[in-house]
Design a protein around this motif. Sequence first.
Motif, PDB file in Angstrom:
ATOM      1  N   LEU A  20       0.832  -1.208   0.000  1.00  0.00           N
ATOM      2  CA  LEU A  20       0.000   0.000   0.000  1.00  0.00           C
ATOM      3  C   LEU A  20       0.867   1.259   0.000  1.00  0.00           C
ATOM      4  O   LEU A  20       0.537   2.244  -0.661  1.00  0.00           O
ATOM      5  N   SER A  21       1.974   1.218   0.706  1.00  0.00           N
ATOM      6  CA  SER A  21       2.889   2.350   0.727  1.00  0.00           C
ATOM      7  C   SER A  21       3.487   2.595  -0.661  1.00  0.00           C
ATOM      8  O   SER A  21       3.589   3.738  -1.114  1.00  0.00           O
ATOM      9  N   LEU A  22       3.868   1.535  -1.335  1.00  0.00           N
ATOM     10  CA  LEU A  22       4.417   1.668  -2.688  1.00  0.00           C
ATOM     11  C   LEU A  22       3.362   2.193  -3.660  1.00  0.00           C
ATOM     12  O   LEU A  22       3.655   3.048  -4.501  1.00  0.00           O
ATOM     13  N   LEU A  23       2.146   1.688  -3.543  1.00  0.00           N
ATOM     14  CA  LEU A  23       1.069   2.183  -4.409  1.00  0.00           C
ATOM     15  C   LEU A  23       0.809   3.665  -4.164  1.00  0.00           C
ATOM     16  O   LEU A  23       0.580   4.427  -5.114  1.00  0.00           O
ATOM     17  N   ASP A  24       0.877   4.084  -2.915  1.00  0.00           N
ATOM     18  CA  ASP A  24       0.689   5.491  -2.590  1.00  0.00           C
ATOM     19  C   ASP A  24       1.807   6.344  -3.185  1.00  0.00           C
ATOM     20  O   ASP A  24       1.551   7.426  -3.717  1.00  0.00           O
ATOM     21  N   ARG A  25       3.026   5.851  -3.133  1.00  0.00           N
ATOM     22  CA  ARG A  25       4.153   6.586  -3.728  1.00  0.00           C
ATOM     23  C   ARG A  25       3.992   6.701  -5.237  1.00  0.00           C
ATOM     24  O   ARG A  25       4.297   7.757  -5.811  1.00  0.00           O
ATOM     25  N   ILE A  26       3.520   5.651  -5.877  1.00  0.00           N
ATOM     26  CA  ILE A  26       3.275   5.707  -7.319  1.00  0.00           C
ATOM     27  C   ILE A  26       2.197   6.744  -7.612  1.00  0.00           C
ATOM     28  O   ILE A  26       2.351   7.578  -8.515  1.00  0.00           O
ATOM     29  N   ARG A  27       1.118   6.727  -6.851  1.00  0.00           N
ATOM     30  CA  ARG A  27       0.037   7.700  -7.047  1.00  0.00           C
ATOM     31  C   ARG A  27       0.559   9.125  -6.859  1.00  0.00           C
ATOM     32  O   ARG A  27       0.212  10.028  -7.606  1.00  0.00           O
ATOM     33  N   LEU A  33       3.288  14.446 -11.804  1.00  0.00           N
ATOM     34  CA  LEU A  33       3.446  14.581 -13.256  1.00  0.00           C
ATOM     35  C   LEU A  33       2.249  15.287 -13.887  1.00  0.00           C
ATOM     36  O   LEU A  33       2.418  16.186 -14.722  1.00  0.00           O
ATOM     37  N   PHE A  34       1.049  14.891 -13.474  1.00  0.00           N
ATOM     38  CA  PHE A  34      -0.144  15.556 -14.000  1.00  0.00           C
ATOM     39  C   PHE A  34      -0.193  17.013 -13.562  1.00  0.00           C
ATOM     40  O   PHE A  34      -0.576  17.884 -14.347  1.00  0.00           O
ATOM     41  N   GLN A  35       0.199  17.289 -12.322  1.00  0.00           N
ATOM     42  CA  GLN A  35       0.182  18.669 -11.835  1.00  0.00           C
ATOM     43  C   GLN A  35       1.164  19.527 -12.618  1.00  0.00           C
ATOM     44  O   GLN A  35       0.859  20.663 -12.978  1.00  0.00           O
ATOM     45  N   ALA A  36       2.345  18.993 -12.899  1.00  0.00           N
ATOM     46  CA  ALA A  36       3.336  19.735 -13.681  1.00  0.00           C
ATOM     47  C   ALA A  36       2.817  20.012 -15.089  1.00  0.00           C
ATOM     48  O   ALA A  36       2.994  21.123 -15.613  1.00  0.00           O
ATOM     49  N   ALA A  37       2.166  19.035 -15.691  1.00  0.00           N
ATOM     50  CA  ALA A  37       1.599  19.232 -17.026  1.00  0.00           C
ATOM     51  C   ALA A  37       0.481  20.267 -16.985  1.00  0.00           C
ATOM     52  O   ALA A  37       0.369  21.120 -17.873  1.00  0.00           O
ATOM     53  N   TYR A  38      -0.325  20.226 -15.939  1.00  0.00           N
ATOM     54  CA  TYR A  38      -1.399  21.207 -15.765  1.00  0.00           C
ATOM     55  C   TYR A  38      -0.811  22.606 -15.607  1.00  0.00           C
ATOM     56  O   TYR A  38      -1.250  23.555 -16.259  1.00  0.00           O
ATOM     57  N   ASN A  50      -7.093  15.068  -9.686  1.00  0.00           N
ATOM     58  CA  ASN A  50      -7.352  13.787  -9.017  1.00  0.00           C
ATOM     59  C   ASN A  50      -8.200  12.858  -9.883  1.00  0.00           C
ATOM     60  O   ASN A  50      -8.068  11.637  -9.816  1.00  0.00           O
ATOM     61  N   VAL A  51      -9.052  13.422 -10.733  1.00  0.00           N
ATOM     62  CA  VAL A  51      -9.843  12.596 -11.655  1.00  0.00           C
ATOM     63  C   VAL A  51      -8.931  11.993 -12.718  1.00  0.00           C
ATOM     64  O   VAL A  51      -9.018  10.799 -13.022  1.00  0.00           O
ATOM     65  N   LEU A  52      -8.044  12.805 -13.268  1.00  0.00           N
ATOM     66  CA  LEU A  52      -7.105  12.292 -14.272  1.00  0.00           C
ATOM     67  C   LEU A  52      -6.218  11.202 -13.690  1.00  0.00           C
ATOM     68  O   LEU A  52      -5.983  10.174 -14.324  1.00  0.00           O
ATOM     69  N   VAL A  53      -5.752  11.408 -12.475  1.00  0.00           N
ATOM     70  CA  VAL A  53      -4.900  10.410 -11.816  1.00  0.00           C
ATOM     71  C   VAL A  53      -5.681   9.116 -11.603  1.00  0.00           C
ATOM     72  O   VAL A  53      -5.182   8.022 -11.877  1.00  0.00           O
ATOM     73  N   GLY A  54      -6.918   9.232 -11.133  1.00  0.00           N
ATOM     74  CA  GLY A  54      -7.741   8.045 -10.923  1.00  0.00           C
ATOM     75  C   GLY A  54      -7.991   7.275 -12.214  1.00  0.00           C
ATOM     76  O   GLY A  54      -7.904   6.041 -12.237  1.00  0.00           O
ATOM     77  N   TYR A  56      -6.095   7.321 -14.920  1.00  0.00           N
ATOM     78  CA  TYR A  56      -4.828   6.756 -15.342  1.00  0.00           C
ATOM     79  C   TYR A  56      -4.481   5.505 -14.535  1.00  0.00           C
ATOM     80  O   TYR A  56      -4.103   4.473 -15.093  1.00  0.00           O
ATOM     81  N   MET A  57      -4.634   5.600 -13.213  1.00  0.00           N
ATOM     82  CA  MET A  57      -4.308   4.456 -12.360  1.00  0.00           C
ATOM     83  C   MET A  57      -5.231   3.280 -12.670  1.00  0.00           C
ATOM     84  O   MET A  57      -4.795   2.128 -12.663  1.00  0.00           O
ATOM     85  N   GLY A  58      -6.492   3.559 -12.938  1.00  0.00           N
ATOM     86  CA  GLY A  58      -7.429   2.501 -13.315  1.00  0.00           C
ATOM     87  C   GLY A  58      -7.036   1.844 -14.623  1.00  0.00           C
ATOM     88  O   GLY A  58      -7.113   0.622 -14.768  1.00  0.00           O
ATOM     89  N   MET A  59      -6.603   2.657 -15.572  1.00  0.00           N
ATOM     90  CA  MET A  59      -6.166   2.096 -16.852  1.00  0.00           C
ATOM     91  C   MET A  59      -4.954   1.205 -16.651  1.00  0.00           C
ATOM     92  O   MET A  59      -4.839   0.141 -17.268  1.00  0.00           O
ATOM     93  N   LEU A  60      -4.047   1.620 -15.781  1.00  0.00           N
ATOM     94  CA  LEU A  60      -2.873   0.789 -15.507  1.00  0.00           C
ATOM     95  C   LEU A  60      -3.268  -0.547 -14.890  1.00  0.00           C
ATOM     96  O   LEU A  60      -2.702  -1.585 -15.226  1.00  0.00           O
ATOM     97  N   ARG A  61      -4.227  -0.510 -13.960  1.00  0.00           N
ATOM     98  CA  ARG A  61      -4.668  -1.759 -13.315  1.00  0.00           C
ATOM     99  C   ARG A  61      -5.235  -2.739 -14.323  1.00  0.00           C
ATOM    100  O   ARG A  61      -5.079  -3.947 -14.188  1.00  0.00           O
ATOM    101  N   GLU A  62      -5.913  -2.233 -15.318  1.00  0.00           N
ATOM    102  CA  GLU A  62      -6.568  -3.103 -16.291  1.00  0.00           C
ATOM    103  C   GLU A  62      -5.705  -3.430 -17.500  1.00  0.00           C
ATOM    104  O   GLU A  62      -6.100  -4.221 -18.343  1.00  0.00           O
ATOM    105  N   ALA A  63      -4.533  -2.833 -17.605  1.00  0.00           N
ATOM    106  CA  ALA A  63      -3.677  -3.020 -18.780  1.00  0.00           C
ATOM    107  C   ALA A  63      -3.306  -4.478 -19.011  1.00  0.00           C
ATOM    108  O   ALA A  63      -3.100  -4.903 -20.145  1.00  0.00           O
TER     109      ALA A  63
END
Length: 88
Positions: A20-27, A33-38, A50-54, A56-63
């Motif tokens: 869970l700690s590693l997943l949080d660090r990835i998030r 990255l999204f904030q910098a692009a914004y 936070n919507v874009l991150v969610g 993206y993370m969902g897409m990664l889970r299903e990849a």
Amino acid sequence: MLLRDAREHLKDPEHQQVILSLLDRIRQQVTGLFQAAYDAGAIRSDIPINVLVGLYMGMLREAKSLPGTRPATSLVSVLFDGIARQAE
């Protein structure tokens, strides 16, 4: 995907906390990255970070279940180009 698989198989609380700690660090990294692009004006301002991150993370889970040999290419295309037919 590796962390998701590990979470399914490593059930003891200590391992679960590490995962869970590693997943949080990835998030957090993805959010940065999204904030910098914004901030640079490179992405839409009408969708909260936070919507874009969610999404993206969902897409990664299903990849893992995506067909083809290059699922990352498909993910990036959908994320940046959307799903609408491109104008010709």
